[in-house]
Enzyme design. Structure first.
Site, PDB file in Angstrom:
ATOM      1  N   GLY A 231      13.829 -21.385  10.752  1.00 34.62           N
ATOM      2  CA  GLY A 231      13.768 -22.201   9.527  1.00 34.62           C
ATOM      3  C   GLY A 231      14.710 -21.683   8.451  1.00 34.62           C
ATOM      4  N   GLU A 248       8.350 -26.932   8.362  1.00 38.31           N
ATOM      5  CA  GLU A 248       6.980 -26.564   8.766  1.00 38.31           C
ATOM      6  C   GLU A 248       7.107 -25.342   9.664  1.00 38.31           C
ATOM      7  OE1 GLU A 248       4.347 -27.760   7.622  1.00 38.31           O
ATOM      8  OE2 GLU A 248       4.727 -29.816   6.990  1.00 38.31           O
ATOM      9  N   CYS A 282       0.450 -23.802  15.357  1.00 35.92           N
ATOM     10  CA  CYS A 282       0.868 -23.252  14.061  1.00 35.92           C
ATOM     11  C   CYS A 282      -0.342 -22.912  13.207  1.00 35.92           C
ATOM     12  CB  CYS A 282       1.787 -24.224  13.348  1.00 35.92           C
ATOM     13  SG  CYS A 282       1.104 -25.878  13.210  1.00 35.92           S
TER      14      CYS A 282
END
Ligand code: NAD
Length: 470
Positions: A231, A248, A282
Site C-alpha cells: 500500500g 484497505e 484482514c
C-alpha cells in the site's frame, strides 16, 4: 485445467507475449490452471479500452447505470456455485462453513446492495442570492488491485461502486488467485458494454503490473486491498499522477474479553472471529486479551471448541478449515509461531502440518512485544494475553501501528460500548468480530489505510465533487 484468458475491450485475450503462469491448488499442490502474464502493452490496451468505454458509460443516466449493475449482480448470483468451486480450488478455503460459498453469498449481497446506492445532485442553496448545486462526477478509469484471501468478494467491493458511479475499471487480481476473478470478469462482460470492465493478470515476478497500474497516466484512481508495505508503494507511485486512492491495508485486530463473560458461551464466537479463512482475513481477531479472572477458563473452552473443527481439502464438504494459501504466508506463520513457542504456552497446535496445512494454534502466556502479538500473522495462530485491568488491555490493544478493527466481549453492552469508543480502529464489534455489512462503512485508521468502502460514503470515493454556482 483452466487455461484462463484476460478480458480487454470485451474480448478474451492472451498476453501479447503469449506468456502465462501456473496456478496451484494449495490443498493438493496440483497445478489447476494458468493465467496470462500481462506485459505493460497489455495494460496499456486495457486502460485504452476503459478510457474509450468511459466516454459513453459515464453519460448513462443514473437509472441506466443502476439497471446495468443490477444485471451484473444477477449474473454473479446465477454463477455463484461455479465461482465458489474456483475459489476453493485456487484459494484453498472450504466450500462450506465460512468458506467459498459464504464468500459468494457476500459477493452477491454486496453487488445487489451497491445497485441501490446513488449520489443525487444536492441543492446547497436556492434563494435570491443564487443557486448552488453539488454534483458528483465519475473519475474515469479506476484501477483495482486485489489480494488472495477473498478474491471475488473484494473484487466486488471494488468494481461495483466504481461502475455504479459511472467509472470504468481495469482490475488486477493477485497472482495467487487469478482464476475466479478472470471468470467473474468474463461473466460480467456478458451483460456490460465492451471496455467497461477489463481484467489483466501478472505473476509479480517478471515486473509488477500492479506497480505499473499505480503509475499509469491513464488511471485516475487506485482502489487497493493488500498489505501495508505494498500500500505504501502504491501511494508513492500514485503521487506522481495525483491519483485518488482507497487503501484497505493490513490489520492486527485486538479482542478484549471483559471479566463478566461466560467462557463457554463465547468460545465458538471467539474461535471463528480469529480463524475465519484460517486467519487469512484482514479484519480477523489477531490478538486476544482476556481478564485474568476468566483467562484459564476461556483458554480451556477455546481449545475444546477448536478440537471439534475439521481441517483439510476444501473440496471435501465436511471440512471447515483449509490450508494457508501460499508458501510465503505459511513460512511467516511458522516463523511467528516458532518464536511464540519459546515465550509462551502452546495450548493447541504449534507445529507445521503437511503441505500448506498449519493446524489451528492457540498460544497463551504472551505479551505485547512478542512477535506473534505485534505482527500480523495472517494465519491460523492466535496469541492470548492475560490482563489485570481494562485500561491496561485498552492501552495494549492500541499499542499497534494498525487500526483496522477490534472487539469487546461482555454481557454488559453499555460498558462494552464505553471500552469500544476508546479503541483506535475503524470498526469495533461487541461480542463478535469482523462482521462487516454492506450498509455500514468499512475502513482502517492509522497504518491500516484510508478511505472507506460500502454505503454512499464508499460510493463518493469514486467521484469528484463539482459545484455549480448560478
Ligand atoms: P500484497 O500487498 O502482497 O498484494 C496485494 C496485491 O498487490 C496483489 O494483487 C499484488 O499482485 C499487488 N502488488 C504487488 N506488488 C505491487 C506493487 N508494487 N504495486 C502495486 N500492486 C502490487 O497482499 P496479499 O498478501 O495479497 O494480501 C494480504 C494482506 O492484505 C494482509 O496484510 C491483509 O491484512 C491485507 N488485507 C486487507 C484487507 C482490508 O480490507 N483492509 C482485506 C484483505 C486483505
Amino acid at each position: 485445467m483452466h487455461t484462463a484468458t484476460m478480458t480487454i475491450g470485451g474480448r478474451a485475450v492472451q498476453s501479447q507475449s503469449a506468456a502465462s503462469f501456473e496456478v496451484r491448488n494449495p490443498s493438493t499442490g496440483e497445478v489447476i490452471g494458468s493465467a496470462p502474464n500481462a506485459s505493460p502493452a497489455d495494460l496499456d490496451s486495457a486502460v485504452a479500452a476503459a478510457q474509450t468505454a468511459f466516454a459513453s458509460w459515464s453519460k448513462q443516466s443514473d437509472a441506466e447505470l443502476q439497471a446495468a449493475c443490477q444485471a451484473a449482480a444477477e449474473k454473479i448470483a446465477a454463477h455463484s456455485e461455479e465461482l465458489a468451486i474456483l475459489i476453493t480450488q485456487e484459494q484453498g478455503k472450504p466450500l462450506n462453513g465460512l468458506g467459498s460459498r459464504f464468500e459468494m453469498g457476500g459477493a452477491s449481497a454486496w453487488a445487489s446492495h451497491t445497485c441501490g446506492l446513488s449520489l443525487p445532485m444536492k441543492v446547497l442553496q436556492d434563494n435570491a442570492q443564487g443557486r448552488v448545486e453539488l454534483h458528483r462526477k465519475p473519475l474515469g478509469v479506476v484501477g483495482s488491485i486485489t489480494p488472495w484471501n477473498f478474491p471475488v468478494m473484494i473484487a466486488i467491493w471494488h468494481l461495483m461502486p466504481a461502475l455504479r458511479s459511472g467509472n470504468t475499471v481495469v482490475i488486477k487480481p493477485s497472482p495467487q488467485t487469478p482464476l475466479a476473478t478472470l471468470r467473474l470478469v468474463e461473466l460480467l462482460n456478458e451483460v456490460l458494454p465492451a471496455g467497461v470492465l477489463n481484467c489483466v493478470t501478472g505473476d509479480d515476478q517478471t515486473g509488477s503490473i500492479g506497480a505499473a497500474m499505480a503509475a499509469h497516466t491513464g488511471i485516475r484512481k487506485i482502489v487497493f486491498t493488500g498489505s501495508c508495505a505494498t500500500g505504501q508503494k502504491v501511494m508513492q507511485s500514485a503521487a506522481l499522477t495525483m491519483k485518488r486512492l482507497t487503501l484497505e491495508l493490513g490489520g492486527n485486530d485486538a479482542g478484549i474479553v471483559l471479566p463478566d463473560c461466560d467462557p463457554k458461551a463465547i468460545a465458538e464466537g471467539l474461535f471463528w472471529s480469529s480463524f475465519i479463512n484460517s486467519g487469512q482475513t484482514c479484519a480477523a481477531m489477531k490478538r486476544l486479551y482476556v481478564h485474568e479472572s476468566i483467562h484459564d477458563d476461556v483458554c480451556e473452552q477455546l481449545v475444546a471448541y477448536a478440537k471439534t473443527v475439521p481441517m483439510g481439502d476444501g473440496m471435501d464438504e465436511n471440512n471447515l478449515l483449509g490450508p494457508v494459501q501460499n508458501r510465503m504466508q505459511f513460512d511467516t506463520v511458522a516463523r511467528l509461531v516458532a518464536d511464540a513457542r519459546k515465550k509462551g504456552d502452546v495450548l493447541l497446535g504449534g507445529e507445521p502440518g503437511d503441505g500448506l496445512f498449519f493446524p489451528a494454534t492457540l498460544i497463551a502466556g504472551l505479551k505485547n512485544g512478542d512477535a506473534l502479538v505485534d505482527q500480523e500473522q495472517f494465519g491460523p495462530a492466535l496469541p492470548i494475553i492475560r490482563y489485570r485491568d481494562v485500561s491496561e488491555a485498552i492501552r495494549a490493544a492500541n499499542d499497534s501501528p494498525n487500526g483496522l478493527g477490534g472487539s469487546v466481549w461482555s454481557r454488559d453492552i453499555e460498558h462494552a460500548r464505553q471500552v469500544a469508543r476508546q479503541l483506535e480502529c475503524g470498526s469495533v464489534w461487541l461480542n463478535k468480530h469482523g462482521a462487516i455489512q454492506p450498509n455500514a462503512p468499512f475502513g482502517g485508521t492509522k497504518s491500516s489505510g484510508f478511505g472507506v468502502e460500502f454505503t454512499e460514503d464508499g460510493l463518493r470515493e469514486y467521484t469528484d465533487p463539482q459545484v455549480i454556482f448560478s
